[in-house]
Design a protein around this motif. Sequence first.
Motif, PDB file in Angstrom:
ATOM      1  N   PHE A 155       0.865  -1.301  -0.063  1.00 24.88           N
ATOM      2  CA  PHE A 155      -0.048   0.025  -0.010  1.00 24.88           C
ATOM      3  C   PHE A 155       0.889   1.156   0.012  1.00 24.88           C
ATOM      4  CE2 PHE A 155      -2.539   3.119   2.692  1.00 24.88           C
ATOM      5  CZ  PHE A 155      -3.320   3.659   1.682  1.00 24.88           C
ATOM      6  N   TYR A 181       3.013  -2.819   6.311  1.00 31.87           N
ATOM      7  CA  TYR A 181       1.659  -2.891   6.912  1.00 31.87           C
ATOM      8  C   TYR A 181       1.697  -1.367   7.540  1.00 31.87           C
ATOM      9  CZ  TYR A 181      -2.177  -2.959  10.187  1.00 31.87           C
ATOM     10  OH  TYR A 181      -3.245  -2.642  10.765  1.00 31.87           O
ATOM     11  N   ASN A 236       0.281   1.196  10.140  1.00 30.84           N
ATOM     12  CA  ASN A 236      -0.266   0.963  11.340  1.00 30.84           C
ATOM     13  C   ASN A 236      -1.111   2.275  11.730  1.00 30.84           C
ATOM     14  OD1 ASN A 236      -1.422  -0.893  13.384  1.00 30.84           O
ATOM     15  ND2 ASN A 236       0.488  -0.514  14.819  1.00 30.84           N
ATOM     16  N   LEU A 257      -5.176   5.950   7.619  1.00 31.93           N
ATOM     17  CA  LEU A 257      -4.986   5.801   6.189  1.00 31.93           C
ATOM     18  C   LEU A 257      -5.308   6.971   5.325  1.00 31.93           C
ATOM     19  CD1 LEU A 257      -6.103   2.148   5.762  1.00 31.93           C
ATOM     20  CD2 LEU A 257      -3.807   3.017   6.108  1.00 31.93           C
ATOM     21  N   ILE A 292      -4.098  -7.916   3.353  1.00 30.65           N
ATOM     22  CA  ILE A 292      -4.181  -6.815   4.211  1.00 30.65           C
ATOM     23  C   ILE A 292      -3.963  -5.406   3.394  1.00 30.65           C
ATOM     24  CG2 ILE A 292      -2.745  -5.516   6.013  1.00 30.65           C
ATOM     25  CD1 ILE A 292      -2.575  -8.523   7.232  1.00 30.65           C
ATOM     26  N   ASN A 293      -2.965  -5.695   2.398  1.00 28.70           N
ATOM     27  CA  ASN A 293      -2.836  -4.068   1.700  1.00 28.70           C
ATOM     28  C   ASN A 293      -3.737  -4.018   0.826  1.00 28.70           C
ATOM     29  OD1 ASN A 293       0.223  -3.233   1.874  1.00 28.70           O
ATOM     30  ND2 ASN A 293       0.264  -5.325   2.731  1.00 28.70           N
ATOM     31  N   TYR A 336      -6.914  -4.545   1.350  1.00 25.79           N
ATOM     32  CA  TYR A 336      -7.809  -3.846   2.192  1.00 25.79           C
ATOM     33  C   TYR A 336      -7.470  -2.544   2.765  1.00 25.79           C
ATOM     34  CZ  TYR A 336     -10.846  -3.658   6.547  1.00 25.79           C
ATOM     35  OH  TYR A 336     -11.577  -2.976   7.541  1.00 25.79           O
ATOM     36  N   GLN A 337      -6.227  -2.251   2.846  1.00 26.45           N
ATOM     37  CA  GLN A 337      -6.007  -0.947   3.158  1.00 26.45           C
ATOM     38  C   GLN A 337      -6.174  -0.052   1.961  1.00 26.45           C
ATOM     39  OE1 GLN A 337      -1.876  -0.916   5.076  1.00 26.45           O
ATOM     40  NE2 GLN A 337      -2.915  -0.883   6.999  1.00 26.45           N
ATOM     41  N   ASN A 338      -5.556  -0.509   1.068  1.00 27.51           N
ATOM     42  CA  ASN A 338      -6.049   0.200  -0.376  1.00 27.51           C
ATOM     43  C   ASN A 338      -7.289   0.922  -0.522  1.00 27.51           C
ATOM     44  OD1 ASN A 338      -4.501   1.414  -2.876  1.00 27.51           O
ATOM     45  ND2 ASN A 338      -6.095   0.043  -3.578  1.00 27.51           N
ATOM     46  N   ARG A 388      -9.466   1.076   1.890  1.00 30.00           N
ATOM     47  CA  ARG A 388      -9.972   1.755   2.961  1.00 30.00           C
ATOM     48  C   ARG A 388      -9.471   3.277   2.982  1.00 30.00           C
ATOM     49  NH1 ARG A 388      -8.032   0.162   7.995  1.00 30.00           N
ATOM     50  NH2 ARG A 388      -9.181   1.879   8.718  1.00 30.00           N
ATOM     51  N   ALA A 389      -8.538   3.635   2.375  1.00 28.70           N
ATOM     52  CA  ALA A 389      -7.740   4.804   2.140  1.00 28.70           C
ATOM     53  C   ALA A 389      -8.650   5.825   1.571  1.00 28.70           C
ATOM     54  CB  ALA A 389      -6.452   4.863   1.298  1.00 28.70           C
TER      55      ALA A 389
END
Length: 369
Positions: free
Chosen positions: A15, A170, A172, A175, A293-294, A296-298, A300-301
Amino acid sequence: KNIGLIAALLYSFSFLQILFDRRYWHLTPGPFLSLLVLYSLYKIKKGSLKFIYLLTGALIFGWNTDYTNLVLFLFVFLAWIIFKLPIKKKEVLFAVILFSFSNLPLVVFDLRHDFLNSKAFVSYFSHKSGVKVEESQRHFSDRETLGETAFEQTYQTALLPLITFSRLFYINSELDISTQHTYCKDYIFERNSAQGMILPLICFLLICLFAYLTYKNRNSKSALSYKLILAFYLIFQLGVLFYAGIFKGDVFEHYLATLLPYLFIITAVVLDYFINKKYGKIVYLIIGVFVLINIYQNFRAYNTFGFLYKIDAAKYVLDNIKGQEYSLDSIGSCFRYDGFYYPFILNNSHPVKSYQDPNYSWLYDYEVS
């Protein structure tokens, strides 16, 4: 090939790396140029001296984009000495002439404009020693220093490569893309402290393992590859320490653009080592979790200072002032230069006076108040 595929997979889904690559500016080509330099040095050492032209092209492009690419020149210089690459060859002479010739436009520009670029280059470093600059011009003094004392400055900067290494796997902290990119001290401390100690420590162990594998493979066919990658990491880490300790300079995360591909390669080498030790299922599970996970983070940003928000803000202003003259300012310094004038220009409306005038008034096609 396995190492290359693993490194490419990690790079593609990270991410933080996606954030770097989506931000299109002069640092964007850094990772690609860095890999071209690595590949060229490898091929030259293997006897293909014609790759010196690819190397020269990468250095020319790097020199003309950003100062952070100077580390590539240091890498080439030290690699040439350490690996005893050829010097007294016509290709080397021609490459030096080619690089020198490519700088003629810059030389001519400086001669015509009272050495503007040269003075800016010198002032960047001399400013760290307390040289005063004109208040009317935006300068690096707008960026808050990361440490209250010289020791804290060096300490914070020395840790940055490890913290960034861990953030590639990751993030933490929040985002919010705007705070992930900012120069502001408070946001930097917040995201670095949120990263904790476990992830950076794991990354430190990855580097130690890679150093061990470099030593273990010192007599193998792949020894040169290991040595080149480890050399670049050490040059970068020591360069960061020197810059922070001697020049009292801040090294922000995106300054590490040229180093990031090497961190993925280092990780891929270590993971491949464990795959060969029959821990493949565990390694593939770790890679799978990393990818999910990445992704998902992408998704959610978000960006609190994104383009559409700026367009809405400008429209709100223009709807309320109803054609009256106005001046433009931006409260706070963290996001001050992140494109708040542009939405007004898109609406064909210019302020009578703007906080951006000292920087950009020479571009306008109208008289500034």
